[in-house]
Design a protein around this motif. Structure first.
Motif, PDB file in Angstrom:
ATOM      1  N   ALA A  22       3.201   4.861 -18.762  1.00 47.22           N
ATOM      2  CA  ALA A  22       2.637   5.452 -19.975  1.00 47.22           C
ATOM      3  C   ALA A  22       3.042   6.918 -20.112  1.00 47.22           C
ATOM      4  N   LEU A  23       2.977   7.661 -19.005  1.00 49.94           N
ATOM      5  CA  LEU A  23       3.331   9.081 -19.064  1.00 49.94           C
ATOM      6  C   LEU A  23       4.831   9.275 -19.224  1.00 49.94           C
ATOM      7  N   LEU A  24       5.638   8.357 -18.682  1.00 50.78           N
ATOM      8  CA  LEU A  24       7.084   8.457 -18.857  1.00 50.78           C
ATOM      9  C   LEU A  24       7.464   8.228 -20.316  1.00 50.78           C
ATOM     10  N   ILE A  25       6.848   7.221 -20.943  1.00 46.97           N
ATOM     11  CA  ILE A  25       7.097   6.958 -22.361  1.00 46.97           C
ATOM     12  C   ILE A  25       6.726   8.171 -23.205  1.00 46.97           C
ATOM     13  N   TRP A  26       5.549   8.730 -22.923  1.00 48.28           N
ATOM     14  CA  TRP A  26       5.096   9.897 -23.683  1.00 48.28           C
ATOM     15  C   TRP A  26       6.034  11.088 -23.464  1.00 48.28           C
ATOM     16  N   SER A  27       6.488  11.277 -22.237  1.00 48.06           N
ATOM     17  CA  SER A  27       7.354  12.416 -21.922  1.00 48.06           C
ATOM     18  C   SER A  27       8.673  12.329 -22.676  1.00 48.06           C
ATOM     19  N   TYR A  28       9.244  11.105 -22.761  1.00 52.53           N
ATOM     20  CA  TYR A  28      10.490  10.947 -23.522  1.00 52.53           C
ATOM     21  C   TYR A  28      10.273  11.259 -25.006  1.00 52.53           C
ATOM     22  N   LEU A  29       9.151  10.798 -25.543  1.00 56.77           N
ATOM     23  CA  LEU A  29       8.871  11.069 -26.949  1.00 56.77           C
ATOM     24  C   LEU A  29       8.675  12.563 -27.181  1.00 56.77           C
ATOM     25  N   GLN A  30       7.912  13.205 -26.306  1.00 54.68           N
ATOM     26  CA  GLN A  30       7.681  14.651 -26.445  1.00 54.68           C
ATOM     27  C   GLN A  30       8.986  15.425 -26.294  1.00 54.68           C
ATOM     28  N   MET A  31       9.829  14.996 -25.365  1.00 56.35           N
ATOM     29  CA  MET A  31      11.118  15.667 -25.175  1.00 56.35           C
ATOM     30  C   MET A  31      11.982  15.543 -26.424  1.00 56.35           C
ATOM     31  N   GLY A  32      12.002  14.353 -27.008  1.00 63.10           N
ATOM     32  CA  GLY A  32      12.811  14.147 -28.201  1.00 63.10           C
ATOM     33  C   GLY A  32      12.317  14.960 -29.387  1.00 63.10           C
ATOM     34  N   ILE A  33      11.008  14.930 -29.637  1.00 61.37           N
ATOM     35  CA  ILE A  33      10.447  15.643 -30.784  1.00 61.37           C
ATOM     36  C   ILE A  33      10.572  17.159 -30.606  1.00 61.37           C
ATOM     37  N   ALA A  34      10.105  17.647 -29.458  1.00 62.56           N
ATOM     38  CA  ALA A  34      10.117  19.097 -29.225  1.00 62.56           C
ATOM     39  C   ALA A  34      11.543  19.633 -29.184  1.00 62.56           C
ATOM     40  N   GLY A  35      12.441  18.916 -28.498  1.00 64.72           N
ATOM     41  CA  GLY A  35      13.815  19.386 -28.401  1.00 64.72           C
ATOM     42  C   GLY A  35      14.526  19.401 -29.739  1.00 64.72           C
ATOM     43  N   THR A  36      14.266  18.389 -30.565  1.00 68.11           N
ATOM     44  CA  THR A  36      14.892  18.345 -31.887  1.00 68.11           C
ATOM     45  C   THR A  36      14.331  19.438 -32.791  1.00 68.11           C
ATOM     46  N   CYS A  37      13.029  19.647 -32.731  1.00 69.00           N
ATOM     47  CA  CYS A  37      12.413  20.683 -33.568  1.00 69.00           C
ATOM     48  C   CYS A  37      12.953  22.075 -33.226  1.00 69.00           C
ATOM     49  N   VAL A  38      13.250  22.307 -31.952  1.00 69.39           N
ATOM     50  CA  VAL A  38      13.772  23.610 -31.539  1.00 69.39           C
ATOM     51  C   VAL A  38      15.017  23.974 -32.331  1.00 69.39           C
ATOM     52  N   ALA A  39      15.824  22.980 -32.664  1.00 64.59           N
ATOM     53  CA  ALA A  39      17.087  23.240 -33.358  1.00 64.59           C
ATOM     54  C   ALA A  39      16.889  23.707 -34.791  1.00 64.59           C
ATOM     55  N   PHE A  40      15.702  23.486 -35.374  1.00 65.13           N
ATOM     56  CA  PHE A  40      15.523  23.780 -36.799  1.00 65.13           C
ATOM     57  C   PHE A  40      14.408  24.785 -37.084  1.00 65.13           C
TER      58      PHE A  40
END
Length: 397
Positions: A31-49
């Protein structure tokens, strides 16, 4: 501003190690691994914009937290699913992938000069990892210890089917899998990080690993920073770091399988410490030799880092494995934070940082020798098992 952003990211890694480590022992690794991947994707993508530096720092902090979640839950799932004879190989592969990614990142950065597009390119794949992570199985050990044995049996039967052991899988029952976990009736969920020092056996392991992780990280980040000041391009530095780490980790993998965890980690730390101190006596007029010794020392510390993740995970029982790994990952980040302060001591005595990190690495290697060897031994699941082993066979030193 760049240094500030990097410090914020490291703070996120530190906080994430504690938070996600604790939550994974409570809610499960998957559960925490799934959440971590989602958080990494959202936060990392938002950083670019993001339009402002303050927003940039907030999302870099969230990215750092997610990084810890991915790292810690990956190693725990590997340790808890693999049999002892394959555990070393399975745990080393993520470390090698991490080093290879440094080389690949350098190539992307060389080709994509606009940082926003580089950030987006590196972050978008995490959404694919998020989708794929839904197909990963939860740790059967964790399920059994949290009174979800029927789910564990279903997952184990599926694993048996995939491995061509369908007949053996059909013979598994809730009673059989629960019989493999000792002390289940006395098990209580972890309530705080204090569980790491509540009993004598846990206290001995936790206190020693605190110093070992801190010393390894301190030396690693100081040497890495020093190597970046030798006048070569960032691209070459990044590629060199990746190649050095791959070589160091591969050598450590071979030693782990042949010699065991304890001698491998101890040798890496003591060898690195001796190289660092030896470098003090090399004249500045021979920069090639100084660079070579520092590079080998960094590779040795990288190997120790990879081994420590597996060794620490094997020392802790399943009920506290993630909490322990998260806590010591936090110790490593504290070492990274302290590293610049130690480097500043060179303003007073030029060789003082080398004396500090070299001595710390040697002492840490000696402390490793007092820990219990875990090579090809079954994982412990409960604190009661750990304390029983500690009383039955007192730890050296």
């Amino acid at each position: 501003m760049r240094d500030m952003a990097q410090s914020v990211f490291m703070a996120g890694v530190l906080i994430g190690a504690v938070v996600f480590g604790r939550l994974a022992d409570r809610f499960g690794r998957r559960a925490l691994l799934i959440w971590s991947y989602l958080q990494m994707g959202i936060a990392g993508t938002c950083v670019a914009f993001l339009p402002t530096f303050s927003c940039y720092c907030v999302f870099r902090f969230l990215t750092g937290m997610a990084f810890s979640g991915v790292q810690l839950n990956t190693i725990s799932l590997i340790l808890e699913w693999m049999p002892p004879q394959w555990r070393t190989l399975a745990a080393i592969l993520p470390g090698q992938s991490y080093s290879l990614a440094q080389v690949i990142l350098a190539g992307f950065a060389y080709g994509i000069r606009e940082w926003r597009w580089l950030q987006f390119t590196m972050s978008a794949p995490f959404f694919l990892f998020f989708v794929y992570s839904w197909f990963l199985p939860e740790s059967a050990r964790w399920l059994i210890l949290n009174n979800r044995s029927s789910e564990a049996v279903a997952i184990l039967r599926k694993a048996a089917f995939i491995n061509g052991k369908q007949e053996e899988g059909e013979q598994l029952t809730v009673e059989i899998v629960e019989s493999q976990i000792k002390g289940e009736s006395t098990l209580r969920p972890s309530t705080s990080i204090l569980d790491l020092v509540r009993t004598p056996g846990m206290r001995r392991i936790s206190c020693r690993l605190m110093f070992i992780w801190f010393s390894t990280s301190l030396g690693f980040f100081i040497i890495a920073t020093e190597l970046q000041g030798f006048g070569i391009s960032i691209f070459l530095v990044q590629v060199a770091f990746g190649v050095i780490d791959i070589i160091g980790k591969q050598a450590s993998f071979t030693a782990l399988d042949c010699l065991g965890r304890r001698p491998t980690v101890a040798f890496n730390l003591i060898f690195a410490g001796l190289l660092i101190i030896t470098n003090i006596f090399v004249p500045p007029e021979i920069p090639t030799l100084r660079t070579l010794l520092a590079t080998i020392a960094k590779g040795s510390l990288a190997g120790a880092f990879t081994c420590l993740f597996m060794f620490s995970g094997e020392l802790y029982p399943t009920v506290l494995r993630q909490t322990g790994l998260g806590f010591h990952s936090m110790n490593a980040r504290i070492g990274a934070i302290v590293a610049p302060v130690v480097r500043m001591t060179s303003n007073y005595v030029s060789f003082l940082p080398a004396v500090i990190i070299g001595t710390a690495a040697i002492v840490a290697g000696a402390v490793v020798c007092t820990l219990t060897e875990t090579h090809k031994r079954p994982l412990l699941d409960t604190v009661e098992e750990l304390e029983h082993r500690s009383r039955r066979k007192p730890q050296p030193g």
